[in-house]
Structures are given as structure tokens and as C-alpha cells.
Design a protein around this motif. Structure first.
Motif, PDB file in Angstrom:
ATOM      1  N   CYS A  17     -64.283  -6.111   5.543  1.00 51.93           N
ATOM      2  CA  CYS A  17     -64.141  -4.928   6.396  1.00 51.93           C
ATOM      3  C   CYS A  17     -63.112  -3.969   5.794  1.00 51.93           C
ATOM      4  CB  CYS A  17     -63.708  -5.378   7.783  1.00 51.93           C
ATOM      5  SG  CYS A  17     -63.326  -4.021   8.904  1.00 51.93           S
ATOM      6  N   VAL A  19     -61.193  -1.781   7.128  1.00 53.68           N
ATOM      7  CA  VAL A  19     -60.009  -1.469   7.914  1.00 53.68           C
ATOM      8  C   VAL A  19     -58.832  -2.297   7.415  1.00 53.68           C
ATOM      9  CG1 VAL A  19     -58.980  -1.556  10.231  1.00 53.68           C
ATOM     10  CG2 VAL A  19     -61.340  -0.801   9.942  1.00 53.68           C
ATOM     11  N   CYS A  22     -57.727  -6.090   8.223  1.00 57.00           N
ATOM     12  CA  CYS A  22     -58.874  -6.860   8.710  1.00 57.00           C
ATOM     13  C   CYS A  22     -59.558  -7.476   7.505  1.00 57.00           C
ATOM     14  CB  CYS A  22     -59.850  -5.965   9.463  1.00 57.00           C
ATOM     15  SG  CYS A  22     -61.303  -6.858  10.042  1.00 57.00           S
ATOM     16  N   CYS A  51     -66.594  -4.485   9.873  1.00 52.31           N
ATOM     17  CA  CYS A  51     -67.039  -5.585  10.715  1.00 52.31           C
ATOM     18  C   CYS A  51     -67.563  -4.985  12.024  1.00 52.31           C
ATOM     19  CB  CYS A  51     -65.897  -6.569  10.952  1.00 52.31           C
ATOM     20  SG  CYS A  51     -64.557  -5.947  11.992  1.00 52.31           S
ATOM     21  N   HIS A  54     -64.812  -3.369  14.300  1.00 49.76           N
ATOM     22  CA  HIS A  54     -64.255  -2.069  13.917  1.00 49.76           C
ATOM     23  C   HIS A  54     -65.313  -0.973  13.868  1.00 49.76           C
ATOM     24  CE1 HIS A  54     -60.594  -4.318  12.474  1.00 49.76           C
ATOM     25  NE2 HIS A  54     -60.156  -3.429  13.323  1.00 49.76           N
TER      26      HIS A  54
END
Ligand SMILES: [Zn+2]
Ligand SMILES: [Zn+2]
Length: 93
Positions: A17, A19, A22, A51, A54
Motif C-alpha cells: 500500500c 500510504v 501502511c 489497500c 486506504h
């Protein structure tokens, strides 16, 4: 629609992911930084892996994700940038 070659290139680049903080690797979605409906191209610079958590958070407006993919900026609702040390997602039980 993302073809298999693009999807593989994306997974090779992002691994998890996008972010910060994460590290989810399961069930990742390819997200268009400039939304596809707004004319965003389907190419690597305009795509990141997110993911499901998110991805949903972004489309709900809880977090903002601004590209291009190699200079990604992710901010929370208050405009604070998320970093690797941020708690990107609440602890799960
Ligand atoms: Zn999306
Ligand atoms: Zn995530």
C-alpha cells in the motif's frame, strides 16, 4: 482497465500500500491519482497501489493522495502529511 503487464509493473514498483506507514500487501487496489472519470491516464505515473482500507478512506475524503506516483503526498483530513511514523491505520484487534 489495467492490463496484466501494467499491474505487474505496478506491483513491482509499489510492493505494498502506497500510504506511508501502511505495509499491507493483500488485496491491493490500483488507484488512479487523477481519477479515471476526470480523464486521468491509465499509466504508471498515475497509478498507485492502495489497500482496501486506504482506498476507501481516500474516496471518502478521510485522506488525500496527490501524485505523481514518484512524489506521492498523502495527507490526513487536517492537511497533515502522513509519514512512515504516522499511525496510518488504527490498530486492529
Ligand atoms: Zn481509487
Ligand atoms: Zn494501506
Amino acid at each position: 482497465v489495467i492490463n496484466r503487464r501494467l499491474r505487474r509493473a505496478l506491483e513491482y514498483r509499489d510492493r505494498c500500500c502506497a500510504v506511508p506507514g501502511c505495509s499491507a500487501t493483500a488485496g491491493l487496489h490500483a488507484h488512479h491519482l487523477r481519477h479515471w472519470e476526470d480523464g486521468g491516464p491509465t499509466d504508471l505515473d498515475n497509478l498507485v497501489l492502495l489497500c482496501p482500507y486506504h482506498h476507501r478512506a481516500h474516496h471518502r475524503g478521510t485522506i488525500t493522495i496527490t501524485g505523481p506516483a514518484d512524489r506521492l503526498v498523502v495527507t490526513d483530513r487536517a492537511g497533515r502529511p502522513l509519514t512512515n511514523r504516522s499511525l496510518a491505520r488504527p490498530p486492529t484487534t
